[in-house]
Design an enzyme around this catalytic site. Sequence first.
Site, short mmCIF file in Angstrom:
data_model
loop_
_atom_site.label_atom_id
_atom_site.label_comp_id
_atom_site.label_asym_id
_atom_site.label_seq_id
_atom_site.Cartn_x
_atom_site.Cartn_y
_atom_site.Cartn_z
N LYS A 1 17.08 120.88 24.89
CA LYS A 1 17.35 120.72 23.29
C LYS A 1 18.97 121.02 23.22
O LYS A 1 19.54 121.99 23.46
CB LYS A 1 16.53 121.79 22.42
CG LYS A 1 16.83 121.62 20.94
CD LYS A 1 15.40 122.62 20.70
CE LYS A 1 16.12 123.89 20.34
NZ LYS A 1 17.12 124.16 19.37
N HIS B 1 18.59 117.25 6.67
CA HIS B 1 17.97 117.56 5.24
C HIS B 1 19.05 117.16 4.45
O HIS B 1 19.95 117.78 3.95
CB HIS B 1 17.79 119.16 5.02
CG HIS B 1 16.88 119.68 4.13
ND1 HIS B 1 16.39 120.73 3.70
CD2 HIS B 1 16.76 118.83 2.81
CE1 HIS B 1 15.96 120.86 2.58
NE2 HIS B 1 15.95 119.40 1.94
N GLY C 1 14.67 129.34 24.11
CA GLY C 1 16.07 129.59 24.33
C GLY C 1 16.39 130.92 25.11
O GLY C 1 16.59 130.83 26.13
N ARG C 2 16.86 131.93 24.04
CA ARG C 2 17.52 133.33 24.84
C ARG C 2 16.66 133.86 25.76
O ARG C 2 16.90 134.40 26.74
CB ARG C 2 17.88 133.96 23.61
CG ARG C 2 18.85 133.58 23.04
CD ARG C 2 19.17 134.18 21.62
NE ARG C 2 18.09 133.80 20.67
CZ ARG C 2 18.05 134.05 19.40
NH1 ARG C 2 19.04 134.99 18.91
NH2 ARG C 2 17.17 133.52 18.77
N ASP D 1 18.40 118.53 17.99
CA ASP D 1 17.51 119.49 16.80
C ASP D 1 18.79 119.73 15.93
O ASP D 1 19.28 120.81 16.01
CB ASP D 1 17.10 120.67 17.57
CG ASP D 1 16.55 121.50 16.63
OD1 ASP D 1 16.02 120.89 15.57
OD2 ASP D 1 16.56 122.60 17.13
N LEU D 2 19.00 118.59 15.14
CA LEU D 2 20.10 118.88 13.88
C LEU D 2 19.38 119.34 12.74
O LEU D 2 20.06 119.64 11.51
CB LEU D 2 20.92 117.74 13.92
CG LEU D 2 21.86 117.55 15.21
CD1 LEU D 2 22.56 116.28 15.10
CD2 LEU D 2 22.29 118.70 15.74
N LYS D 3 17.98 119.30 12.63
CA LYS D 3 17.30 119.51 11.54
C LYS D 3 17.89 118.99 10.07
O LYS D 3 18.40 119.51 9.25
CB LYS D 3 17.30 121.03 11.17
CG LYS D 3 16.61 122.04 12.46
CD LYS D 3 16.57 123.32 12.04
CE LYS D 3 15.75 124.14 13.05
NZ LYS D 3 16.83 124.19 14.54
N ILE E 1 19.91 113.24 1.85
CA ILE E 1 19.33 111.87 1.09
C ILE E 1 18.66 111.16 2.07
O ILE E 1 19.31 111.11 3.37
CB ILE E 1 20.28 111.42 0.20
CG1 ILE E 1 21.59 110.71 1.04
CG2 ILE E 1 21.08 112.23 -0.83
CD1 ILE E 1 22.37 109.81 0.17
N PRO E 2 17.67 110.35 1.52
CA PRO E 2 17.07 109.57 2.68
C PRO E 2 18.01 108.69 3.56
O PRO E 2 17.91 108.50 4.85
CB PRO E 2 16.18 108.71 1.94
CG PRO E 2 15.87 109.69 0.80
CD PRO E 2 16.85 110.45 0.48
N ASN E 3 18.94 108.01 2.81
CA ASN E 3 19.97 107.24 3.53
C ASN E 3 20.58 107.67 4.55
O ASN E 3 20.71 107.24 5.81
CB ASN E 3 20.66 106.50 2.41
CG ASN E 3 21.82 105.50 3.17
OD1 ASN E 3 21.25 104.63 3.85
ND2 ASN E 3 23.04 105.77 3.33
N THR E 4 21.10 108.83 4.40
CA THR E 4 21.81 109.86 5.40
C THR E 4 20.98 109.99 6.52
O THR E 4 21.44 110.24 7.76
CB THR E 4 22.49 111.00 4.62
OG1 THR E 4 23.36 110.55 3.67
CG2 THR E 4 23.48 111.82 5.65
N THR F 1 10.95 129.60 12.14
CA THR F 1 10.32 130.73 12.76
C THR F 1 11.12 132.33 12.71
O THR F 1 10.48 133.25 12.94
CB THR F 1 10.20 130.66 14.40
OG1 THR F 1 11.26 130.14 14.91
CG2 THR F 1 9.01 129.58 14.28
O1 C5P Z 1 16.44 131.82 21.51
P1 C5P Z 1 15.31 131.37 20.68
O2 C5P Z 1 14.21 131.06 21.70
O3 C5P Z 1 15.01 132.20 19.54
O4 C5P Z 1 15.90 129.94 20.33
C1 C5P Z 1 14.87 129.06 19.21
C2 C5P Z 1 15.30 127.73 19.27
O5 C5P Z 1 14.53 126.97 18.51
C3 C5P Z 1 16.74 127.68 18.36
O6 C5P Z 1 17.38 126.74 19.01
C4 C5P Z 1 16.32 127.26 17.19
O7 C5P Z 1 17.25 126.60 16.39
C5 C5P Z 1 15.11 126.45 17.25
N1 C5P Z 1 13.77 126.44 16.26
C6 C5P Z 1 13.50 127.69 15.69
N2 C5P Z 1 12.57 127.64 14.59
C7 C5P Z 1 12.47 126.52 13.99
C8 C5P Z 1 12.95 125.42 14.41
C9 C5P Z 1 13.93 125.44 15.53
O8 C5P Z 1 13.90 128.73 16.17
N3 C5P Z 1 11.42 126.52 12.90
#
Ligand code: C5P
Length: 255
Positions: A46, A77, A223-224, A73-75, A79-82, A131
């Site tokens: 990711k 959010h 992630g971490r 994963d740029l999330k 306007i629709p066109n963008t 989360t």
């Molecule tokens: O390090 P960690 O496991 O907490 O990273 C979680 C990853 O998931 C991050 O890259 C974060 O941007 C992404 N994420 C999230 N919660 C969401 C959507 C994506 O933590 N609802």
Amino acid sequence: MPASALSSRSAGAPGAPRVIVALDLPDFATATAMVDRLDGQADFFKVGLELFTADGPRIVDWLSLRGADVFIDLKGHDIPNTVAGLARSATAQGARLITVHASGGLAMLRAAVDGAGSQVDGGILAVTVLTSMDADALGEAWGRPSPDVAAEVRRLAALAHEAGVHGVVASGEELPTLVPTYGASLRVLVPGVRLSGGATHDQRRVVTPSAAAAAGASYVVVGRAVTAAADPAAAMAAVHADVARGVAEGVTGTV
Ligand code: C5P
């Protein structure tokens, strides 16, 4: 290292979620070194806001050339066109998964699906409630005292489903309502995943890999728990072992 060594892992056990490693790292050198250390253990990598801003297209190309599956994963959010443009560009770069915020609304979600077109392999995933947010944080942001987080996740998942996205992002805590409601028509990706006893960092709604697997997640993001571990490859092996345990035993667990 031969390219094939870094290809995405062959599929895990039937019914097991695919394990995505979040490369939340500052630059190309650090990210590629982490991918090398994980050598074929991830199902997906990711690339999120930090790394994409620093070195996005270059790291996505590098991963794709090595046969890795890429999640951008740029999330989105906007306007629709963008957002349609975001989905189009990310798809053209080879992303198999792309995120947008469900709270962007029906028109924006539909534009994301249209922008990705039939090219996208995995799909558009709509983020429900981050989360890292609990009821207090959600109430503060949305100006609603003590909101029911699970109800908000359900409401946004219904919107995402109506828009025709391929899946949603939610915490493991919400899987027991989302999976039976939507089945295969809406895959659920679960971030906030921690091995038992692991540090939760800034996340608030966390589950173990086994709990997410047992409850029917299609994807888990780590992630971490992996990238900040002293031995990331060993941590990744522990994640896979825990996923396999969840699939086999249907266990649920707390961090
Ligand atoms: O390090 P960690 O496991 O907490 O990273 C979680 C990853 O998931 C991050 O890259 C974060 O941007 C992404 N994420 C999230 N919660 C969401 C959507 C994506 O933590 N609802």
